[in-house]
Write a protein that holds these residues in place. Structure first.
Motif, PDB file in Angstrom:
ATOM      1  N   PRO A 145       0.811  -1.217   0.000  1.00  0.00           N
ATOM      2  CA  PRO A 145       0.000   0.000   0.000  1.00  0.00           C
ATOM      3  C   PRO A 145       0.850   1.275   0.000  1.00  0.00           C
ATOM      4  N   TYR A 146       0.235   2.357  -0.470  1.00  0.00           N
ATOM      5  CA  TYR A 146       0.909   3.648  -0.601  1.00  0.00           C
ATOM      6  C   TYR A 146       0.507   4.548   0.571  1.00  0.00           C
ATOM      7  N   VAL A 147       1.510   5.156   1.197  1.00  0.00           N
ATOM      8  CA  VAL A 147       1.248   6.008   2.379  1.00  0.00           C
ATOM      9  C   VAL A 147       1.496   7.462   1.998  1.00  0.00           C
ATOM     10  N   LEU A 148       0.447   8.275   2.041  1.00  0.00           N
ATOM     11  CA  LEU A 148       0.563   9.709   1.704  1.00  0.00           C
ATOM     12  C   LEU A 148       0.208  10.526   2.938  1.00  0.00           C
ATOM     13  N   LYS A 149       1.065  11.491   3.259  1.00  0.00           N
ATOM     14  CA  LYS A 149       0.831  12.286   4.472  1.00  0.00           C
ATOM     15  C   LYS A 149       0.868  13.777   4.152  1.00  0.00           C
ATOM     16  N   GLY A 152       1.306  19.249   7.049  1.00  0.00           N
ATOM     17  CA  GLY A 152       0.941  20.056   8.229  1.00  0.00           C
ATOM     18  C   GLY A 152      -0.113  19.409   9.103  1.00  0.00           C
ATOM     19  N   LEU A 153      -0.552  20.152  10.125  1.00  0.00           N
ATOM     20  CA  LEU A 153      -1.576  19.642  11.042  1.00  0.00           C
ATOM     21  C   LEU A 153      -2.914  19.555  10.314  1.00  0.00           C
ATOM     22  N   ALA A 154      -3.532  18.364  10.350  1.00  0.00           N
ATOM     23  CA  ALA A 154      -4.806  18.174   9.657  1.00  0.00           C
ATOM     24  C   ALA A 154      -5.785  17.449  10.572  1.00  0.00           C
ATOM     25  N   ALA A 155      -5.774  17.815  11.841  1.00  0.00           N
ATOM     26  CA  ALA A 155      -6.693  17.263  12.846  1.00  0.00           C
ATOM     27  C   ALA A 155      -6.731  15.737  12.801  1.00  0.00           C
ATOM     28  N   GLY A 156      -5.559  15.119  12.625  1.00  0.00           N
ATOM     29  CA  GLY A 156      -5.467  13.661  12.660  1.00  0.00           C
ATOM     30  C   GLY A 156      -5.984  12.958  11.406  1.00  0.00           C
ATOM     31  N   LYS A 157      -6.346  13.745  10.367  1.00  0.00           N
ATOM     32  CA  LYS A 157      -6.936  13.118   9.174  1.00  0.00           C
ATOM     33  C   LYS A 157      -5.987  13.119   7.981  1.00  0.00           C
ATOM     34  N   GLY A 158      -4.788  13.657   8.163  1.00  0.00           N
ATOM     35  CA  GLY A 158      -3.910  13.918   7.021  1.00  0.00           C
ATOM     36  C   GLY A 158      -3.132  12.737   6.468  1.00  0.00           C
ATOM     37  N   VAL A 159      -3.321  11.530   7.036  1.00  0.00           N
ATOM     38  CA  VAL A 159      -2.599  10.362   6.523  1.00  0.00           C
ATOM     39  C   VAL A 159      -3.572   9.480   5.749  1.00  0.00           C
ATOM     40  N   VAL A 160      -3.230   9.183   4.492  1.00  0.00           N
ATOM     41  CA  VAL A 160      -4.107   8.348   3.665  1.00  0.00           C
ATOM     42  C   VAL A 160      -3.293   7.157   3.177  1.00  0.00           C
ATOM     43  N   ILE A 161      -3.835   5.952   3.360  1.00  0.00           N
ATOM     44  CA  ILE A 161      -3.144   4.728   2.935  1.00  0.00           C
ATOM     45  C   ILE A 161      -4.011   4.030   1.894  1.00  0.00           C
ATOM     46  N   LEU A 162      -3.451   3.808   0.707  1.00  0.00           N
ATOM     47  CA  LEU A 162      -4.245   3.277  -0.408  1.00  0.00           C
ATOM     48  C   LEU A 162      -3.546   2.079  -1.047  1.00  0.00           C
ATOM     49  N   ASP A 163      -4.342   1.124  -1.531  1.00  0.00           N
ATOM     50  CA  ASP A 163      -3.785  -0.079  -2.154  1.00  0.00           C
ATOM     51  C   ASP A 163      -3.562   0.092  -3.657  1.00  0.00           C
ATOM     52  N   ASP A 164      -4.309   1.011  -4.256  1.00  0.00           N
ATOM     53  CA  ASP A 164      -4.304   1.111  -5.710  1.00  0.00           C
ATOM     54  C   ASP A 164      -3.446   2.291  -6.176  1.00  0.00           C
ATOM     55  N   LEU A 165      -2.568   2.030  -7.140  1.00  0.00           N
ATOM     56  CA  LEU A 165      -1.635   3.051  -7.609  1.00  0.00           C
ATOM     57  C   LEU A 165      -2.361   4.268  -8.197  1.00  0.00           C
ATOM     58  N   ASN A 166      -3.406   4.013  -8.988  1.00  0.00           N
ATOM     59  CA  ASN A 166      -4.115   5.141  -9.598  1.00  0.00           C
ATOM     60  C   ASN A 166      -4.833   5.986  -8.549  1.00  0.00           C
ATOM     61  N   GLU A 167      -5.388   5.298  -7.554  1.00  0.00           N
ATOM     62  CA  GLU A 167      -6.031   6.043  -6.462  1.00  0.00           C
ATOM     63  C   GLU A 167      -4.994   6.865  -5.695  1.00  0.00           C
ATOM     64  N   ALA A 168      -3.813   6.290  -5.528  1.00  0.00           N
ATOM     65  CA  ALA A 168      -2.755   7.009  -4.805  1.00  0.00           C
ATOM     66  C   ALA A 168      -2.348   8.260  -5.575  1.00  0.00           C
ATOM     67  N   LYS A 169      -2.243   8.131  -6.913  1.00  0.00           N
ATOM     68  CA  LYS A 169      -1.896   9.306  -7.735  1.00  0.00           C
ATOM     69  C   LYS A 169      -2.999  10.369  -7.641  1.00  0.00           C
ATOM     70  N   ALA A 170      -4.255   9.904  -7.686  1.00  0.00           N
ATOM     71  CA  ALA A 170      -5.378  10.851  -7.593  1.00  0.00           C
ATOM     72  C   ALA A 170      -5.369  11.553  -6.234  1.00  0.00           C
ATOM     73  N   GLU A 171      -5.021  10.803  -5.191  1.00  0.00           N
ATOM     74  CA  GLU A 171      -4.973  11.384  -3.844  1.00  0.00           C
ATOM     75  C   GLU A 171      -3.857  12.432  -3.754  1.00  0.00           C
ATOM     76  N   LEU A 172      -2.726  12.114  -4.356  1.00  0.00           N
ATOM     77  CA  LEU A 172      -1.607  13.064  -4.343  1.00  0.00           C
ATOM     78  C   LEU A 172      -2.025  14.369  -5.028  1.00  0.00           C
ATOM     79  N   LYS A 173      -2.719  14.225  -6.149  1.00  0.00           N
ATOM     80  CA  LYS A 173      -3.205  15.415  -6.868  1.00  0.00           C
ATOM     81  C   LYS A 173      -4.214  16.173  -5.994  1.00  0.00           C
ATOM     82  N   ALA A 174      -5.142  15.432  -5.359  1.00  0.00           N
ATOM     83  CA  ALA A 174      -6.162  16.078  -4.525  1.00  0.00           C
ATOM     84  C   ALA A 174      -5.502  16.884  -3.409  1.00  0.00           C
ATOM     85  N   MET A 175      -4.452  16.319  -2.824  1.00  0.00           N
ATOM     86  CA  MET A 175      -3.786  17.011  -1.714  1.00  0.00           C
ATOM     87  C   MET A 175      -3.011  18.236  -2.214  1.00  0.00           C
ATOM     88  N   LEU A 176      -2.211  18.046  -3.272  1.00  0.00           N
ATOM     89  CA  LEU A 176      -1.297  19.117  -3.690  1.00  0.00           C
ATOM     90  C   LEU A 176      -1.977  20.175  -4.548  1.00  0.00           C
TER      91      LEU A 176
END
Ligand code: AMP
Ligand code: GLY
Length: 423
Positions: A145-149, A152-176
């Motif tokens: 799985p991919y770990v994206l953090k 900064g402080l995100a009230a304990g919600k800022g860590v996302v762990i995903l199994d799928d590479l495409n979802e991980a890329k989409a998450e990285l885009k959503a964050m940045l």
């Protein structure tokens, strides 16, 4: 001594309960506090980040020591605010200065610190909106799985762990790019996934000397068997049975000592608690994160096992004489179970009357999201109350917590029935 605690959770009720037992504690304030702190201290309705109002309170009440519960005021520099104010500079503040609080305030800063001091942690790279493509390429080099953090402080919600590479890329885009976590995700740390069992180690330091406090394990997910959404923590036990002497000595040599020396080398002024989130991979400890405060609900099992006078211990932190203190730990295990509002960690209702608190025997009810209104104790948050018990074993302790919970009630009350299940 007159002492002020900042915060309003189960952690702060536990700190208040412990400080109030000290003969050295003449007057205790908690800002803003809850229905539990009202039993042992005087609540003052001030926000933990309202530094001006805190200054006025400290001056008016001649407060000698301020104990900071949550991370926000530390990351915003409350300790520096005191040191830079002529009328406050002699007040003892328990909590690191802003530069050191960045260990929790920025994941990238923490990772750089860990690597600089050769402390075991997951491999990582960090990215911003200018190099998202490189982030995608880095994800392609990793195994799931991919770990994206979010940095900064995100009230304990800022860590996302995903199994799928495409979802991980989409998450990285959503964050940045789409600022999913606002300013907290202008930078993102991508980490190697570490597979193991988690535990937390609590250290108290005066910047030079340190003391290791009991270990604890918290249960973060809402559902039994560690399923469902992440929460602030649904229960905890101390000590952690698998943290035996050999493992603890690895933690001390490889992690605690280099961390404290790192503070000195990097000129990070630190008088307070270091909460080291660890993962045991095989037989070796790795750091997942630093927090610059005590954990909640870990505090509800760690402080009840501390036999020392906590005011004396904090005085030693303030005076940099922690080496003169001998920490004494209760041999018994402690467990806590968090009662939460139905729906938490998503939407939930507040204002429900809590009944049965007076009937609790052989356990301690540490109040969290609970306040007094018209003589009644009502819910005011998602995590409402932590029921702590002692036992010769953690199993005996947890049984007492569950027996007492039977006597407590509020509308839509929920809790996990399997704390300690995995041990
Ligand atoms: P944090 O907010 O850094 O504590 O991360 C939240 C949770 O994500 C941790 O408690 C772990 O369960 C998980 N986690 C964070 N980093 C990693 C990692 N590198 N490998 C595996 N799990 C992780
Ligand atoms: N229980 C985890 C925390 O306090 O961050």
């Amino acid at each position: 001594m007159t002492i002020l605690i900042l915060g309003s959770g189960g952690r702060e009720h536990t700190i208040a309960w412990k400080l109030a037992q000290s003969p050295k504690c003449e007057k205790l304030f908690v800002a803003p506090g809850n229905s539990g702190t009202a039993e042992v201290a005087e609540n003052v309705n001030i926000k933990v980040t309202d530094f001006e109002a805190i200054r006025t309170l400290v001056q008016e009440q001649k407060i000698d020591m301020v104990v900071v519960g949550p991370e926000d005021p530390l990351v915003q520099g409350i300790h520096d605010f005191f040191l830079n104010d002529e009328s406050l500079k002699d007040v003892a503040v328990i909590g690191p200065q802003r530069a050191a609080a960045e260990l929790e305030g920025s994941k990238e800063f923490a990772k750089e610190f860990l690597f600089r001091h050769n402390i075991p942690t997951a491999a990582y790279q960090s990215f911003n909106s200018g190099n998202v493509e490189e982030g995608y390429a880095f994800l392609e080099t990793l195994k799931p799985p991919y770990v994206l953090k979010a940095d900064g402080l995100a009230a304990g919600k800022g860590v996302v762990i995903l199994d799928d590479l495409n979802e991980a890329k989409a998450e990285l885009k959503a964050m940045l790019i789409d600022a999913k976590f606002g300013a907290a995700s202008t930078k993102v740390v991508i980490e190697e996934f570490l597979d193991g069992i988690e535990l937390s180690c609590f250290v108290l330091t005066d910047g030079k000397n340190y003391k290791i406090l009991p270990t604890a394990k918290d249960y973060k997910r809402i559902g039994e068997g560690d399923t469902g959404l992440n929460t602030g923590g649904m229960g905890a036990i101390s000590p952690v049975p698998f943290a035996d002497e050999e493992f603890m000595s690895k933690i001390k040599e490889r992690i605690v000592i280099p961390t404290i020396k790192g503070f000195e080398k990097d000129n990070l002024p630190y008088k307070g608690f270091v909460f080291i989130g660890l993962i045991k991979v095989g037989n070796d400890p790795f750091v997942i994160e630093y927090n610059v405060r005590l954990g909640d609900p870990e505090t509800e099992v760690v402080l009840p096992r501390l036999k020392n006078d906590l005011v004396e211990v904090f005085e030693a932190v303030a005076n940099q004489t922690l080496d003169t203190i001998k920490i004494e730990i209760d041999e018994r295990a402690a467990t806590t179970v968090m009662l939460v509002s139905g729906g938490y960690p998503e939407a939930y209702e507040k204002g429900k009357e809590i009944s049965g608190i007076g009937t609790i025997e052989d356990s301690i009810a540490f109040h969290a999201g609970a306040i007094l209104k018209d003589g009644k104790t009502i819910t005011s948050g998602g995590r409402v109350m932590a029921i702590t018990s002692y036992g010769e074993t953690y199993m005996e302790a947890i049984k007492k917590s569950y027996q007492n919970i039977e006597k407590l009630h509020f509308d839509k009350m929920n809790y996990r029935k399997d704390i300690g299940f995995d041990l």
